[in-house]
Write a protein that holds these residues in place. Structure first.
Motif, PDB file in Angstrom:
ATOM      1  N   ALA A  67      70.178  84.794  97.961  1.00 20.40           N
ATOM      2  CA  ALA A  67      69.000  84.281  97.898  1.00 20.40           C
ATOM      3  C   ALA A  67      67.998  85.127  98.678  1.00 20.40           C
ATOM      4  O   ALA A  67      66.674  84.654  98.560  1.00 20.40           O
ATOM      5  CB  ALA A  67      68.991  82.748  98.500  1.00 20.40           C
ATOM      6  N   GLY A  68      68.511  85.763  99.561  1.00 16.52           N
ATOM      7  CA  GLY A  68      67.334  86.754 100.159  1.00 16.52           C
ATOM      8  C   GLY A  68      66.894  86.044 101.593  1.00 16.52           C
ATOM      9  O   GLY A  68      65.733  86.722 102.154  1.00 16.52           O
ATOM     10  N   ARG A  69      67.369  85.050 101.951  1.00 20.31           N
ATOM     11  CA  ARG A  69      66.977  84.300 103.128  1.00 20.31           C
ATOM     12  C   ARG A  69      67.400  85.095 104.253  1.00 20.31           C
ATOM     13  O   ARG A  69      68.672  85.665 104.325  1.00 20.31           O
ATOM     14  CB  ARG A  69      67.461  82.956 103.211  1.00 20.31           C
ATOM     15  N   GLU A  70      66.741  85.241 105.471  1.00 14.54           N
ATOM     16  CA  GLU A  70      67.257  85.888 106.537  1.00 14.54           C
ATOM     17  C   GLU A  70      68.293  84.816 107.425  1.00 14.54           C
ATOM     18  O   GLU A  70      67.561  83.752 107.615  1.00 14.54           O
ATOM     19  CB  GLU A  70      66.205  86.424 107.487  1.00 14.54           C
ATOM     20  N   ILE A  71      69.372  85.291 107.354  1.00 12.68           N
ATOM     21  CA  ILE A  71      70.223  84.470 108.117  1.00 12.68           C
ATOM     22  C   ILE A  71      70.832  85.325 109.455  1.00 12.68           C
ATOM     23  O   ILE A  71      71.072  86.294 109.367  1.00 12.68           O
ATOM     24  CB  ILE A  71      71.523  84.296 107.375  1.00 12.68           C
ATOM     25  N   VAL A  72      70.877  84.522 110.888  1.00 12.29           N
ATOM     26  CA  VAL A  72      71.212  84.959 111.713  1.00 12.29           C
ATOM     27  C   VAL A  72      72.676  84.244 111.936  1.00 12.29           C
ATOM     28  O   VAL A  72      72.784  83.005 111.983  1.00 12.29           O
ATOM     29  CB  VAL A  72      70.454  84.403 113.184  1.00 12.29           C
ATOM     30  N   ARG A  73      73.696  84.928 112.145  1.00 13.26           N
ATOM     31  CA  ARG A  73      74.917  84.831 111.919  1.00 13.26           C
ATOM     32  C   ARG A  73      75.609  85.147 113.083  1.00 13.26           C
ATOM     33  O   ARG A  73      75.766  86.405 113.489  1.00 13.26           O
ATOM     34  CB  ARG A  73      75.610  85.040 110.764  1.00 13.26           C
ATOM     35  N   ASP A  74      76.697  84.477 113.680  1.00 17.23           N
ATOM     36  CA  ASP A  74      77.413  84.903 114.973  1.00 17.23           C
ATOM     37  C   ASP A  74      78.904  84.644 114.312  1.00 17.23           C
ATOM     38  O   ASP A  74      79.501  83.736 114.713  1.00 17.23           O
ATOM     39  CB  ASP A  74      77.280  84.032 116.210  1.00 17.23           C
ATOM     40  N   ARG A  75      79.647  85.606 113.632  1.00 15.11           N
ATOM     41  CA  ARG A  75      80.525  85.664 112.937  1.00 15.11           C
ATOM     42  C   ARG A  75      81.789  85.399 113.967  1.00 15.11           C
ATOM     43  O   ARG A  75      82.696  84.602 113.863  1.00 15.11           O
ATOM     44  CB  ARG A  75      80.995  86.685 112.151  1.00 15.11           C
ATOM     45  N   ALA A  76      81.651  85.979 115.280  1.00 15.11           N
ATOM     46  CA  ALA A  76      82.704  85.783 116.234  1.00 15.11           C
ATOM     47  C   ALA A  76      82.664  84.432 116.920  1.00 15.11           C
ATOM     48  O   ALA A  76      83.800  83.900 117.099  1.00 15.11           O
ATOM     49  CB  ALA A  76      82.276  86.781 117.398  1.00 15.11           C
ATOM     50  N   ALA A  77      81.539  83.722 117.017  1.00 16.87           N
ATOM     51  CA  ALA A  77      81.388  82.400 117.309  1.00 16.87           C
ATOM     52  C   ALA A  77      82.277  81.722 116.381  1.00 16.87           C
ATOM     53  O   ALA A  77      82.678  80.454 116.865  1.00 16.87           O
ATOM     54  CB  ALA A  77      80.031  81.900 117.854  1.00 16.87           C
ATOM     55  N   GLU A  78      82.014  81.633 115.157  1.00 13.68           N
ATOM     56  CA  GLU A  78      82.749  80.861 114.023  1.00 13.68           C
ATOM     57  C   GLU A  78      84.184  80.879 114.286  1.00 13.68           C
ATOM     58  O   GLU A  78      84.792  79.832 114.187  1.00 13.68           O
ATOM     59  CB  GLU A  78      82.449  81.505 112.812  1.00 13.68           C
ATOM     60  N   LEU A  79      84.736  82.031 114.532  1.00 10.96           N
ATOM     61  CA  LEU A  79      86.296  82.042 114.627  1.00 10.96           C
ATOM     62  C   LEU A  79      86.862  81.431 116.178  1.00 10.96           C
ATOM     63  O   LEU A  79      88.222  81.618 116.032  1.00 10.96           O
ATOM     64  CB  LEU A  79      86.726  83.530 114.490  1.00 10.96           C
ATOM     65  N   VAL A  80      85.985  81.018 117.054  1.00  8.51           N
ATOM     66  CA  VAL A  80      86.377  80.684 118.074  1.00  8.51           C
ATOM     67  C   VAL A  80      85.806  79.089 118.311  1.00  8.51           C
ATOM     68  O   VAL A  80      86.125  78.312 119.410  1.00  8.51           O
ATOM     69  CB  VAL A  80      86.104  81.379 119.460  1.00  8.51           C
ATOM     70  N   ALA A  81      85.314  78.733 117.410  1.00  9.37           N
ATOM     71  CA  ALA A  81      84.444  77.307 117.287  1.00  9.37           C
ATOM     72  C   ALA A  81      85.530  76.189 117.600  1.00  9.37           C
ATOM     73  O   ALA A  81      86.817  76.377 117.033  1.00  9.37           O
ATOM     74  CB  ALA A  81      83.755  77.198 116.117  1.00  9.37           C
ATOM     75  N   SER A  82      85.221  75.316 118.138  1.00  5.75           N
ATOM     76  CA  SER A  82      86.293  74.045 118.292  1.00  5.75           C
ATOM     77  C   SER A  82      85.371  72.599 118.310  1.00  5.75           C
ATOM     78  O   SER A  82      83.978  72.799 118.593  1.00  5.75           O
ATOM     79  CB  SER A  82      87.173  74.075 119.346  1.00  5.75           C
ATOM     80  N   GLY A  83      85.752  71.667 118.021  1.00  2.00           N
ATOM     81  CA  GLY A  83      85.026  70.311 118.183  1.00  2.00           C
ATOM     82  C   GLY A  83      85.713  69.156 117.408  1.00  2.00           C
ATOM     83  O   GLY A  83      86.816  69.372 116.895  1.00  2.00           O
TER      84      GLY A  83
END
Length: 164
Positions: A67-83
């Motif tokens: 879609a061409g939207r600017e995305i700020v992504r923290d891929r490393a944080a995704e892989l340690v997420a918990s909750g």
């Protein structure tokens, strides 16, 4: 009559939805404690982290690359997420709806509209040359991670003494 473009998107989304539903069901079944456990394997991720990563995959590849939207992504944080599982599962419909919105101008034969990260452009040229390839990559990631979630669930259940 539905256009060929719409049929492709609808067909892919059927499988995207199956992968997402399956991951949500597995995490719900695991519950908060086990969904956040990493199997005792080098580099393994928890089921919670894997589903979080899948939401990031849809947001980045659908939002930025298609879609061409600017995305700020923290891929490393995704892989340690918990909750809490319920909170993560509640985020899935919005992620799926954003993906659908990102596909409004989809043209399978056209090049991606948004920028790719250098590692993706260099490592994945075969499916980043068209929007169709990118859409299939999104599905590929979700399908493979659906399997990862199920395997992770089996491993953490076994390690915790839960009967399979």
């Amino acid at each position: 009559m539905t256009s060929g473009r719409a049929v492709l998107v609808e067909d892919v989304l059927i499988h995207v939805d199956r992968a997402l539903r399956g991951m949500c069901a597995t995490l719900t079944d695991l519950g908060d404690e086990l969904a956040n456990v990493r199997p005792a394997l080098p580099g393994a991720n928890s089921a919670y982290a894997i589903l979080t990563h899948c939401l990031g995959v849809m947001e980045f590849w659908g939002g930025q690359v298609l879609a061409g939207r600017e995305i700020v992504r923290d891929r490393a944080a995704e892989l340690v997420a918990s909750g809490p599982v319920a909170e993560l599962v509640a985020r899935v419909p919005a992620g799926r709806d954003r993906l659908l919105a990102d596909l409004v101008a989809y043209d399978g034969a056209a090049p991606p509209t948004g920028p790719l990260e250098d590692r993706d452009r260099d490592d994945l040229p075969e499916f980043t040359r068209t929007q169709g390839g990118v859409l299939m990559h999104i599905y590929e990631e979700l399908a493979q991670h659906r399997g990862h979630v199920d395997l992770t669930a089996d491993l953490v259940r076994h390690a915790s003494g839960v009967r399979l």
